[in-house]
Design an enzyme around this catalytic site. Structure first.
Site, PDB file in Angstrom:
ATOM      1  N   ASP A 100     108.542  54.076  95.545  1.00 47.53           N
ATOM      2  CA  ASP A 100     109.832  54.885  95.652  1.00 47.53           C
ATOM      3  C   ASP A 100     109.565  56.207  94.402  1.00 47.53           C
ATOM      4  O   ASP A 100     109.948  57.273  94.881  1.00 47.53           O
ATOM      5  CB  ASP A 100     111.140  54.193  95.126  1.00 47.53           C
ATOM      6  CG  ASP A 100     111.873  53.431  96.051  1.00 47.53           C
ATOM      7  OD1 ASP A 100     111.701  53.712  97.207  1.00 47.53           O
ATOM      8  OD2 ASP A 100     112.471  52.530  95.653  1.00 47.53           O
TER       9      ASP A 100
ATOM     10  N   GLU B  81     106.107  55.326 102.266  1.00 44.72           N
ATOM     11  CA  GLU B  81     104.937  54.379 103.081  1.00 44.72           C
ATOM     12  C   GLU B  81     103.697  54.834 102.444  1.00 44.72           C
ATOM     13  O   GLU B  81     103.035  54.271 102.365  1.00 44.72           O
ATOM     14  CB  GLU B  81     105.436  54.286 104.705  1.00 44.72           C
ATOM     15  CG  GLU B  81     106.780  53.657 105.098  1.00 44.72           C
ATOM     16  CD  GLU B  81     106.800  52.246 104.496  1.00 44.72           C
ATOM     17  OE1 GLU B  81     105.918  51.654 104.222  1.00 44.72           O
ATOM     18  OE2 GLU B  81     107.837  51.878 104.361  1.00 44.72           O
TER      19      GLU B  81
HETATM   20 ZN   LIG Z   1     107.984  49.605 100.567  1.00 39.74          ZN
END
Ligand SMILES: [Zn+2]
Length: 282
Positions: free
Chosen positions: A205, A136
């Site tokens: 990611d 995040e």
């Molecule tokens: Zn995300």
């Protein structure tokens, strides 16, 4: 000879576009080095984020679970020090929301991070929880919301200028079906409107994996968590991300990509991460 005539509305569109282009800013996304453009005012985005943050605080009960609050604060402290030079103006705040059915977290531009208690319950260890928070934070560091705003402005300058919500990058990792229903039903619709596209999820990611390894968390746990989430959804009879997350990459795609990136991240982790990052002893 015909001459192009511009309506007052078109003229205002062009003037706005000119202002936007003048105010445009190119930047390199941290870790991946991708060249990106943000044509939005930083302060404006920050102010809108704070409005959404206050809304989230009104919509969800703040956790009183001291153990959960402590672990999120510890992870937040390590990660925010790691990303300091990528997000130097952030005013970091890490809050646990009491919501056992929501297996998720979000981060807003400006550094406000919310973690739902369902995610903490679901994670088997601190490294798995750190992988979600790092993902995040990666959205914030990469300014994915700024990019989304800029794209919206180009598509519809007048609308974008007058009706922009920050949109919360929720759904980054995965959610259980009950939590999707609750999220959609509790007024978090801006979440769906601003859902990040597949490319940005994969980028988050990649950046998140780097951040967690540098902060001293085992990046292999990011993959373990994704596998468990996929199994959890499969057990509920759900294949892949639910409908409103359709523009998110599926779990297998993310697992394959993370697998490719793991050797480099493990190297960083095993070399002790950031030498400049103080590690908090628990
Ligand atoms: Zn995300």
């Amino acid at each position: 000879m015909s001459r192009l005539r511009l309506s007052p509305q078109m003229l205002s569109c062009f003037s706005l576009a000119a202002v936007l282009l003048t105010a445009s800013g190119c930047y390199n996304v941290p870790v991946t080095g991708r060249k990106a453009v943000a044509m939005v005012d930083e302060q404006d985005v920050k102010e809108k984020s704070l409005v959404e943050w206050e809304q989230m605080k009104r919509m969800h009960r703040l956790s009183r679970n001291q153990a959960q609050i402590r672990v999120v604060q510890q992870i937040g402290s390590r990660l925010s020090q790691t990303v300091f030079w990528d997000v130097p103006l952030a005013d970091w705040e890490f809050v646990v929301f009491e919501s056992p059915n929501m297996i998720n977290a979000f981060a807003l531009p400006g550094g406000k991070v919310g973690v739902f208690s369902g995610l903490i319950d679901f994670c088997e260890n601190e490294d798995q929880l750190a992988s979600v928070i790092a993902h995040e934070i990666a959205h914030v560091a990469a300014k994915h919301t700024h990019e989304r705003f800029s794209q919206n402005m180009l598509l519809s300058p007048l609308n974008a200028a007058t009706n922009v919500g920050v949109g919360i990058g929720i759904g980054g990792v995965g959610v259980s079906m009950p939590s999707v229903g609750r999220a959609a039903g509790s007024g978090v619709q801006s979440v769906t409107q601003a859902a990040f596209d597949r490319g940005k999820e994969l980028e988050a990611d990649e950046i998140g994996l780097n951040y967690m390894a540098r902060a001293g968390y085992d990046p292999r746990e990011a993959l373990n968590l994704l596998i468990r989430m996929e199994e959890n959804l499969a057990a509920q009879g759900v294949k892949g991300p639910p409908g409103w997350l359709a523009n998110h990459p599926g779990f297998p795609e993310r697992q394959i990509r993370i697998n490719e990136l793991l050797p480099a991240a493990i190297k960083i982790y095993e070399s002790g991460g950031d030498s400049t990052t103080p590690i908090i002893i628990q």
